[in-house]
Design an enzyme around this catalytic site. Structure first.
Site, short mmCIF file in Angstrom:
data_model
loop_
_atom_site.label_atom_id
_atom_site.label_comp_id
_atom_site.label_asym_id
_atom_site.label_seq_id
_atom_site.Cartn_x
_atom_site.Cartn_y
_atom_site.Cartn_z
N GLU A 249 9.63 -9.25 4.74
CA GLU A 249 9.40 -8.94 3.33
C GLU A 249 8.82 -10.12 2.54
O GLU A 249 9.44 -10.61 1.60
CB GLU A 249 10.72 -8.48 2.70
CG GLU A 249 11.28 -7.25 3.38
CD GLU A 249 12.56 -6.75 2.77
OE1 GLU A 249 12.78 -5.54 2.79
OE2 GLU A 249 13.38 -7.56 2.29
C1 ACM Z 1 15.49 -6.58 6.35
O1 ACM Z 1 16.25 -5.62 6.21
N1 ACM Z 1 14.72 -6.97 5.34
C2 ACM Z 1 15.39 -7.31 7.61
#
Ligand code: ACM
Ligand code: ZN
EC number: 3.2.1.52
Length: 764
Positions: free
Chosen positions: A347
């Protein structure tokens, strides 16, 4: 310490035993995860005396100490340790069995545990601990004796993990140790420790003291406020933020905590004695705001604000930033002896990198064409550093995008994106499977959660096929935005951890979900004794909406028979002063029941609402010119409420064979699916609607299932009494990032109706 409670209980049992006889049924004890081979024999070994634990190699000293402490806890009598020699319980290593495997032999005279390495021996100790607990439960106050038997056992996967996020909410040394105790009891051997994130930095780094002096503390954020709101709205004490996490200085109150390096070493040792390796994660280059806020030069420029979804990352263009990352990892390497270290890599909002001069220069220098390639370059750079220090790198599955090196391991978390992972596996990249829809333990549990974890091997076999050997393990992940206390942590992890343990350990040849569920009953009692605040399993016997025509009965079952059930019919949340369910409750008018279970220690189960709806069979719609299927409209909807979907722009229309997400729909998805349900006969029909995020089902213009709002994968159920013939149906659904939608319709006998027989849509 939690063991204390077990200890006191055991002392009472053993004292009572002086006058009572003890016996065994001779059947195989309820061990989880189920062992490969158990041969029961006649006789038993008594724990009711001073015992000597001897270990035949020095590297077993810690494990022997841990077993001796467990024995003392069980019997109230000290167990002595002996290096070499012949104790009552002998621990020895062998390489004649596979990695992690062990043999356990119990005779009337003594116990021998032989395992491959310390972890093999620890797995044998885990089985012995379970036999001791089971014996204690069934001793009826008599002496604790374990049955003579011979166990031969080996793990299915080398990596059987739990991920604990201590950044969003912090957990103390003792709370982490309690989790390690339970993990070792169930033969889980990896604690993936998510130590840093935007909301907090939890590991002391000597070279950068601000990381914990300031980065470990925060003013209450949206996560804390969410917990406070949930504490109130659900009357649930485990959402309370523990006072000892607050630092008050004048008018200022901060939330936080961190582990000193000494505490980290203490926890690593504690884990190691129990056969558990701790794998640290310092998440980068994104999820780094706790560091950036205190060392702002880590970012590309002055703008430290969040992007559309994720925080501003560090700048991989600056050498000083790379040095910082390496400094951090140098200290991490010295704290954690584990073979693996996790770099995160999930992310990342790369938009700052597009315009940052340092990032652009780095891209030019290395011929990198995109910011994804820049992230990949950063990961490779860090991996080279890991490898120089004898460490293997793990990253979340986003890391595959720019190509992973041969020595890296990928952790698959995005359920909605399996193909790149399967492809990486086919090229030999090791994979740890923890796809969110199944393995995220912070997601609410429903009636399918346990089975989905337990049977995940079947899904893996079809996904990875001949490359299944690349999957080195499975893991459950607990993100803690909504988990502020140890009680809440345990509520979310247990009993799912047990299903995960059996998936990770037991061979498919001996696994059986029915068998597991039968054994689980014993483990509810064990977890009670161990003071684990496990989630009381779902109440069964009713739907979220139950339709009836004349009269009905509310009849409830709970897999945990020790749970007590209380209810109200005025919408208020029940407490232990409310009406207690003692047997079937007749229902003759529409009634809203609110139910809550309580454990034998008074801890709270979840609040469950169910409506019994009195109705007559609704008349069918007049016949129409129709064809099989349903019509879906896809809107570019970014909100969180099904009722608002058509406020967004219409993107397309699709014919569907069943309730599902059209293949073309991606990104922001708001769906309105319409058609008719062709009821084959007059009767009560049951609808099961599963979605991530929200969904709503209306039949004949009436809401039958309300599964609305932003949430993780969750199934809701509802019934409707319908006359034979056509009934207008509308399913609304939304999601913004890789969602799930599925609906099943069942007839009065519980048979699932096939979509081609029940869905029709008016011909245009
Ligand atoms: C995640 O759940 N961002 C690894
Ligand atoms: Zn930059």
């Amino acid at each position: 310490m939690k063991n204390l409670r077990f200890r006191l209980y055991a002392i009472v049992c053993i004292t009572a035993c002086l006058t009572a006889a003890c016996s065994y049924s001779g059947s195989t004890p309820d061990i989880i995860p189920v062992p490969e081979n158990v041969r029961m024999k006649s006789g038993a070994f008594s724990l009711d005396r001073d015992l000597v634990v001897s270990y035949l190699s020095e590297d077993l000293a810690q494990a022997a100490g841990y077993l001796a402490a467990e024995l003392s806890g069980m019997s109230g009598q000290d167990a002595a340790l002996l290096s070499g020699g012949n104790g009552d319980i002998v621990l020895r290593v062998t390489d004649a069995v596979p990695d992690g495997a062990y043999g356990l032999d119990i005779t009337g005279k003594g116990i021998t545990i032989t395992g491959n390495g310390t972890d093999g021996v620890c797995n044998g100790i885990a089985t012995l601990r379970q036999l001791m607990c089971i014996a204690s439960l069934s001793s009826g106050g008599g002496a604790v004796t374990v049955p003579c038997c011979s166990v031969k056992d080996a793990p299915e996967f080398g990596w059987r993990g739990i991920m604990l996020d201590v950044a969003r909410h912090f957990f103390t040394v003792e709370e982490v140790k309690d989790l390690l105790d339970a993990m070792s009891f169930y033969k889980l051997n990896r604690l993936h420790w998510h130590l840093t994130d935007d909301q907090g930095w939890r590991v002391e780094i000597k070279k950068y003291p601000l990381l914990t002096e300031k980065g470990a503390w925060r003013h209450f954020n949206n996560h804390d406020r969410m917990c406070q709101s949930l504490e109130k709205s659900t009357a649930t004490s485990s959402f309370r933020i523990p006072e000892e996490r607050l630092a008050v200085s004048g008018r200022d109150t901060l939330y936080g905590g961190f582990y000193t390096q000494e505490e980290i070493r203490e926890i690593v040792d504690y884990a190691s004695a129990r056969g558990i390796e701790i794998v640290p994660e310092v998440d980068m280059p994104g999820h780094m705001l706790a560091a950036i806020a205190n060392y702002p030069w880590l970012a590309c420029g002055d703008d430290l604000s969040w992007g559309e979804l994720f925080s501003c990352p560090i700048c991989p263009g600056k050498d000083r930033v790379l040095d910082f990352c390496k400094d951090i990892y140098s200290e991490i390497f010295s704290l954690f002896p584990s073979e693996y270290v996790h770099i995160g890599g999930d992310e990342v909002d790369q938009s700052n990198w597009e315009t940052c001069p340092a990032c652009r220069a780095r891209m030019k220098e290395h011929g990198l064409e995109s910011t994804s390639a820049l992230q990949s370059w950063f990961t490779h750079e860090m991996e080279a550093f890991f490898n120089q220090h004898g460490k293997k790198l793990i990253c979340w599955d986003e890391g595959i995008a720019g190509g992973l090196s041969e020595t890296a391991t990928v952790m698959w978390w995005r359920s909605w994106s399996p193909d790149p992972v399967a492809e990486a596996a086919s090229e030999g990249t090791p994979v740890i499977a923890c796809p969110n829809a199944t393995f995220y333990l912070d997601y609410a549990q429903d009636s399918k959660s346990m089975g989905n974890i337990y049977r995940f091997d079947e899904e893996m076999a079809s996904m990875f096929g001949e490359h299944s050997g690349s999957v080195i393990g499975v893991q459950g992940n607990l993100w803690t935005e909504k988990v502020p206390s140890a009680a809440r942590m345990q509520h979310m992890i247990f009993p799912r951890l047990l299903a995960l343990a059996e998936l990770g350990w037991s061979s498919p040849d001996v696994k059986s979900f029915d068998g597991f569920n039968a054994r689980l009953r014993t483990h509810f009692a064990i977890m009670d004794r161990m003071d684990i605040d496990y989630r009381i399993p779902d109440l069964e016997g009713f739907y979220d909406v139950n339709s009836f025509v004349d009269s009905a009965v509310l009849e409830i079952n709970c897999q945990d028979t020790s749970a007590r059930i209380f209810y109200t019919i005025d919408g208020s949340i029940p407490d232990m002063g409310s009406a207690e369910y003692g047997g079937p409750v007749p229902v003759t008018a529409t009634t809203d029941f609110t139910l809550r279970t309580f454990g034998s220690d008074g801890r709270q189960g979840e609040v469950v609402r169910t409506q019994f709806r009195k109705e007559s069979y609704s008349s069918p719609h007049a016949a129409v010119d129709a064809e099989p299927g349903l019509l879906a409209q896809w809107y570019d909807y970014a909100g969180n409420l099904c009722s608002e979907i058509e406020t967004a722009k219409l993107k397309g229309k699709y014919m569907l064979e069943d309730v599902s997400i059209p293949e073309a729909a991606a990104g922001n998805i708001g769906l309105i699916i319409r058609g008719y349900f062709d009821a084959p006969e007059t009767g009560i029909y049951t609808f099961r609607l599963f979605s991530d995020d929200g969904s709503v089902l209306r039949v004949d213009g009436e809401t039958v299932i309300d599964n609305d709002g932003a949430h993780s994968p969750y199934e809701k159920t509802g019934q409707k009494s319908l006359g034979k013939g056509l009934h207008p149906v509308e399913v609304r659904y939304f999601d913004h990032n890789g969602g799930l939608l599925e609906m099943k319709v069942l007839d009065r006998n519980g048979n699932v109706l096939s979509p081609e027989e029940i869905w029709v849509v008016e011909t245009e």
